[in-house]
Scaffold this active site. Sequence first.
Site, PDB file in Angstrom:
ATOM      1  N   ASP A  63      12.298   7.267  -8.272  1.00 43.85           N
ATOM      2  CA  ASP A  63      12.266   6.081  -7.410  1.00 43.85           C
ATOM      3  C   ASP A  63      13.271   6.217  -6.275  1.00 43.85           C
ATOM      4  OD1 ASP A  63      11.818   3.519  -6.435  1.00 43.85           O
ATOM      5  OD2 ASP A  63      13.152   2.570  -7.898  1.00 43.85           O
ATOM      6  N   LYS A  65      12.178   5.656  -2.896  1.00 43.81           N
ATOM      7  CA  LYS A  65      11.733   4.749  -1.831  1.00 43.81           C
ATOM      8  C   LYS A  65      11.800   5.411  -0.444  1.00 43.81           C
ATOM      9  CE  LYS A  65      13.252   0.597  -4.330  1.00 43.81           C
ATOM     10  NZ  LYS A  65      13.894   1.253  -5.508  1.00 43.81           N
ATOM     11  N   ASP A  68      10.352   7.144   6.334  1.00 46.55           N
ATOM     12  CA  ASP A  68      10.694   7.955   7.498  1.00 46.55           C
ATOM     13  C   ASP A  68       9.426   8.207   8.292  1.00 46.55           C
ATOM     14  OD1 ASP A  68      12.104   9.823   9.238  1.00 46.55           O
ATOM     15  OD2 ASP A  68      13.526  10.087   7.580  1.00 46.55           O
ATOM     16  N   ILE A  69       9.517   9.051   9.318  1.00 44.44           N
ATOM     17  CA  ILE A  69       8.329   9.401  10.080  1.00 44.44           C
ATOM     18  C   ILE A  69       7.415  10.258   9.202  1.00 44.44           C
ATOM     19  CG2 ILE A  69       9.536   9.255  12.280  1.00 44.44           C
ATOM     20  CD1 ILE A  69       9.648  12.314  12.307  1.00 44.44           C
TER      21      ILE A  69
END
Length: 234
Positions: A63, A65, A68-69
Amino acid sequence: MKLCIALDNPTLEENLALVDSLRPLGNARSHIWLKVGLRSFIRDGIYGIEALKKYGDYRIFLDLKLYDIPNTMLGALKEMYKIGIDMLTIHTSCGFEAMRAIANLKAGYNDFPLIVGVSALTSFDDLGFEEIYNAKLFSHTLKLSSLAYNAGISGVVCSVEESLAIKRATDKHFLTITPGIRPFNESTDDQKRVATLQDAKIAQSDFIVIGRPIYKAHNPLQVVEQILNETMNE
């Protein structure tokens, strides 16, 4: 409904001791997933995950998360795949384009982990969410979840309050992973949208995430046994 135990102890040794204490569960351990979060992964890295795997046939939920691009996320996911995990998280706020690219990447593998998108953190209440997203929490969570579903993501992390509505807006097989579970009405701590096991059943949660009520318990094994008795005998 599967149980995910959040391994958020201060040290790797404490996380391993918790997992080791579950040995008496025997085959029932196959119903348990171990969630490795940001704190544990930064501290223990891949070594920590390999150490957990020695304690039995557990599924690993990483986990982190990611947000980003698209190209950066795709590169990170390729590296995470090499670790040998079973489920991982991204943020649905990364957008449809990124989630579609991730779903296309997953389709190229036979054994790629489940990818679930975080909709709204369970530490948010209505006011706090609107301050950041300039939108209502419930309706925007449904919107983000629908984007994830249409992009081809496996499911979403949401509160129990949204789980059933998300399935109705998408598909009953679209996974909902619900943290903030306080199985026996324990303290809510920093979670604002919490629920009991019965709430999670009614909401058709596929995975429940439980941390502090287990790892802070005087007898974690007993607590896990109680939870499994309720979730395995639905």
